[in-house]
Scaffold this motif. Structure first.
Motif, PDB file in Angstrom:
ATOM      1  N   LYS A  27       0.830  -1.171   0.281  1.00  0.00           N
ATOM      2  CA  LYS A  27       0.195  -0.189  -0.084  1.00  0.00           C
ATOM      3  C   LYS A  27       0.713   1.015   0.028  1.00  0.00           C
ATOM      4  CE  LYS A  27      -3.270  -1.916   2.811  1.00  0.00           C
ATOM      5  NZ  LYS A  27      -4.681  -2.343   3.831  1.00  0.00           N
ATOM      6  N   THR A  72       1.661  -5.357   8.878  1.00  0.00           N
ATOM      7  CA  THR A  72       0.400  -6.558   8.468  1.00  0.00           C
ATOM      8  C   THR A  72      -0.364  -6.197   6.958  1.00  0.00           C
ATOM      9  OG1 THR A  72       0.874  -7.465  10.063  1.00  0.00           O
ATOM     10  CG2 THR A  72      -0.328  -8.519   8.315  1.00  0.00           C
ATOM     11  N   THR A  73      -0.897  -4.676   7.542  1.00  0.00           N
ATOM     12  CA  THR A  73      -1.872  -4.021   6.592  1.00  0.00           C
ATOM     13  C   THR A  73      -1.210  -3.343   5.633  1.00  0.00           C
ATOM     14  OG1 THR A  73      -3.168  -3.335   8.917  1.00  0.00           O
ATOM     15  CG2 THR A  73      -3.479  -2.333   7.010  1.00  0.00           C
ATOM     16  N   GLY A 112      -1.402  -5.599   1.739  1.00  0.00           N
ATOM     17  CA  GLY A 112      -2.774  -5.486   1.758  1.00  0.00           C
ATOM     18  C   GLY A 112      -3.224  -6.795   1.685  1.00  0.00           C
ATOM     19  N   LEU A 149      -9.962  -5.288   4.089  1.00  0.00           N
ATOM     20  CA  LEU A 149      -9.648  -4.716   5.765  1.00  0.00           C
ATOM     21  C   LEU A 149     -10.612  -4.682   6.336  1.00  0.00           C
ATOM     22  CD1 LEU A 149      -7.081  -3.824   7.107  1.00  0.00           C
ATOM     23  CD2 LEU A 149      -7.083  -1.563   5.942  1.00  0.00           C
ATOM     24  N   SER A 176     -10.122  -2.174  11.569  1.00  0.00           N
ATOM     25  CA  SER A 176      -8.917  -2.115  11.271  1.00  0.00           C
ATOM     26  C   SER A 176      -8.334  -0.675  10.146  1.00  0.00           C
ATOM     27  CB  SER A 176      -8.703  -2.870  10.227  1.00  0.00           C
ATOM     28  OG  SER A 176      -8.564  -3.999  11.022  1.00  0.00           O
ATOM     29  N   VAL A 177      -9.719  -0.350   9.367  1.00  0.00           N
ATOM     30  CA  VAL A 177      -9.914   1.313   8.784  1.00  0.00           C
ATOM     31  C   VAL A 177      -9.830   2.157  10.337  1.00  0.00           C
ATOM     32  CG1 VAL A 177     -10.803   2.590   8.065  1.00  0.00           C
ATOM     33  CG2 VAL A 177     -10.888   0.554   7.218  1.00  0.00           C
ATOM     34  N   GLN A 181      -5.542   2.616   5.035  1.00  0.00           N
ATOM     35  CA  GLN A 181      -6.711   2.359   5.049  1.00  0.00           C
ATOM     36  C   GLN A 181      -7.063   2.007   4.044  1.00  0.00           C
ATOM     37  OE1 GLN A 181      -8.023   6.010   6.361  1.00  0.00           O
ATOM     38  NE2 GLN A 181      -8.148   5.260   8.600  1.00  0.00           N
ATOM     39  N   GLN A 222      -8.541  -0.536   1.053  1.00  0.00           N
ATOM     40  CA  GLN A 222      -9.671  -2.070   2.154  1.00  0.00           C
ATOM     41  C   GLN A 222      -9.750  -3.317   1.152  1.00  0.00           C
ATOM     42  OE1 GLN A 222     -13.022   0.011   3.266  1.00  0.00           O
ATOM     43  NE2 GLN A 222     -12.705  -1.585   5.110  1.00  0.00           N
ATOM     44  N   ARG A 223      -8.862  -3.349  -0.547  1.00  0.00           N
ATOM     45  CA  ARG A 223      -8.575  -4.290  -1.174  1.00  0.00           C
ATOM     46  C   ARG A 223      -7.717  -4.088  -1.952  1.00  0.00           C
ATOM     47  NH1 ARG A 223     -13.526  -7.977  -1.540  1.00  0.00           N
ATOM     48  NH2 ARG A 223     -15.162  -6.739  -0.365  1.00  0.00           N
ATOM     49  N   THR A 243      -3.987  -3.000  -2.978  1.00  0.00           N
ATOM     50  CA  THR A 243      -2.730  -1.911  -2.689  1.00  0.00           C
ATOM     51  C   THR A 243      -3.018  -0.666  -3.043  1.00  0.00           C
ATOM     52  OG1 THR A 243      -1.560  -3.084  -3.864  1.00  0.00           O
ATOM     53  CG2 THR A 243      -1.304  -4.220  -2.425  1.00  0.00           C
TER      54      THR A 243
END
Length: 527
Positions: A281, A333-334, A337, A341, A345-346, A377, A379-380, A382
């Motif tokens: 990301k 980890t976030t 990607g 997500l 977590s966001v 942030q 969510q799908r 990267t």
């Protein structure tokens, strides 16, 4: 010997002219030329040769009525004779009339093979000894096109009149010369068309390879999609059930679909590498997670200094550092990607941005810039929304590129086939928002191929390849939601196209046990 009837000769020439202009199979065309020449001259036998790139004469069709021979051509009987070299060590091969005729570009007329002194007829006589045949009159004509190039040789044996072998007369020779000239031009045109098609397909493959080379993470995608598309096309052609039972792709349509497969992502040639290759990301020219982590390390050091300098604050440093370590691991980890997500977590990332501040040059600031926060942030995958727009723009470039090409008639559907792989059956896809009814079956096939290849691929920067079961489950839900063609998906499963592809390209998942009854939206045609 009486002259040929002019009406019969004209009819035969006209018939041949029609066949050479319509026949697409070169082998069949050469056979037709030979048969017409035999009919015009009442020859007992004949052979027609093509010329190989190595300057050798290749037997194409051989016919001899007296010996009951019919080999090559459409007979499905191979001709067991080696190619005849036109030149041997740079010198004309004078041991074979056909080679001499090709080299000199002149017809050779023999009245009696056993009386001829001007040419070497030992080969013909040796063959006669093996077969018990008697070669007498011979007419060997090079097939010379309008540019003076030789692209074949026609040889006729033993002209006949009232059961007797006679020499070929001048009228017959002139007719055969006219016929072979006409045929040579037609062959040249067909060879040029074939060469242009080979060139065009090769250029399409070159573009595809250039795109794959441009991005090490998508290497092979542009090669695998056309192969999978053609696997599905063959399966649809064989399927005699369901709504597509009567649908069948012709050979020209298959060729167009194959070309479309190679060109389906040609627009990515204009897509920036930093977007195509975005593995995490926070990646730009480097992975900014290291920069974020460095800022969090500064935060830890600043908190340690604050704890030492202001003991009255009662900072629980061990607890804070433990929590910081957990948050740093979470961000690592976030940053990788994934498929999804969670909202929690966001929200956690937002809280971390508000929690962790450092002071630089007397100015307090969050450890995240606005862009870093936005990227983390995601969510799908990267990509940010802006980067996703850049990626999606490749199909607009593909449309522009393909619509600008003057495709010949038999390839006119290439743009439609190639540009439909991001459309969805319910009209929610792009670039045109087409529905199933507005798309041809080949375009819908390509959409399935593109998705399945992407799901199984292990060379993507933002995800590992999925298991076969996962891929089929995801695609089953896509069929259920009218994102891909459910009828084609049924054939994809029923004919085990997915397994054929997996065995060839992703063998590590090909041995998975698949219960097809558990695949969403799949309905076996036998039920």
């Amino acid at each position: 010997m009486p002259l040929l009837n002019n009406d019969d000769a004209l009819k035969e020439l006209l018939a041949l002219s029609y066949r050479v202009s319509t026949e697409k199979n070169t082998t069949k065309l050469l056979e037709d030329i030979l048969c017409s020449a035999k009919a015009l001259t009442h020859a007992d036998g004949g052979t027609i040769y093509s010329i190989t790139p190595n300057q050798e004469l290749k037997f194409e069709t051989l016919i001899n009525d007296s010996l009951g021979l019919y080999m090559g051509g459409t007979s499905e009987k191979p001709i067991p004779f080696n190619h005849i070299p036109i030149y041997i060590q740079g010198e004309v091969n004078k041991n074979a009339l056909v080679a001499l005729a090709a080299a000199t570009q002149q017809p050779i007329i023999i009245e009696d093979a056993y009386q001829a002194c001007s040419h070497d007829m030992s080969g013909a006589r040796a063959m006669d000894q093996k077969t018990g045949y008697r070669t007498k009159s011979v007419l060997t004509v090079p097939m010379q096109n309008h540019e003076g190039e030789i692209n074949g040789v026609l040889q006729l044996i033993n002209a006949q009149h009232q059961g007797e072998v006679v020499p070929f007369n001048q009228q017959e020779i002139d007719l055969v010369l006219s016929m072979t000239s006409l045929a040579a031009v037609a062959l040249t045109n067909k060879q040029l068309i074939n060469e242009m098609e080979v060139l065009f397909e090769s250029l399409a493959k070159v573009i595809a390879r250039a795109i794959d080379e441009k991005s090490p993470y998508t290497g092979g995608h542009c090669r695998r999609v056309p192969e999978l598309t053609m696997m599905l096309a063959e399966a649809v052609n064989k399927a005699q059930y369901g709504p597509l039972a009567d649908f069948e792709l012709t050979e020209p349509e298959k060729n167009a679909l194959n070309v479309a497969g190679w060109l389906h992502d040609c627009g990515k040639i204009a897509t920036p590498e930093y977007v195509m290759d975005k593995a995490t990301k926070l990646q730009t020219i480097f992975d900014r997670i290291e920069f974020v982590d460095a800022k969090l390390e500064i935060y830890a050091q600043q908190r340690e200094l604050q704890a030492l300098k202001y003991p009255e604050l009662n900072i629980d440093l061990p607890s804070e550092l433990q929590q910081l370590a957990e948050d740093r691991a979470f961000l690592q980890t976030t940053n990788l990607g994934g498929e999804f997500l969670p909202n929690e977590s966001v929200e956690r990332i937002q809280q971390l941005a508000e929690k962790y501040h450092i002071t630089i040059n007397g100015i307090a600031q969050s450890v995240f810039t606005d862009d870093e926060l936005q990227c983390l942030q995601i969510q799908r995958g990267t990509l940010t929304a802006a980067e996703r727009t850049i990626i999606n723009h490749h199909i607009d470039v593909t449309v522009m590129m393909l619509d600008s090409l003057p495709f010949p008639k038999h390839l006119k559907n290439v743009p439609e086939y190639a540009c439909g792989h991001h459309e969805k059956m319910d009209g929610s896809g792009y670039p045109k928002g087409l529905t199933k009814e507005q798309m041809s079956p080949p375009a819908r096939m390509m959409a399935i191929a593109d998705i399945f290849e992407a799901l199984t691929a292990s060379d993507r920067p933002y995800k590992p390849g999925k298991s076969l079961k996962e891929c089929l489950k995801i695609m089953g839900f896509m069929a259920k939601d009218s994102h891909i063609d459910a009828d084609l998906f049924n054939i994809f499963i029923k004919e085990k196209v997915y397994l054929e592809y997996a065995k060839k390209f992703v063998p590590n998942i090909a041995n998975e046990e698949i219960d097809e009854s558990e695949i969403p939206a799949y309905v076996s045609p036998n039920k």
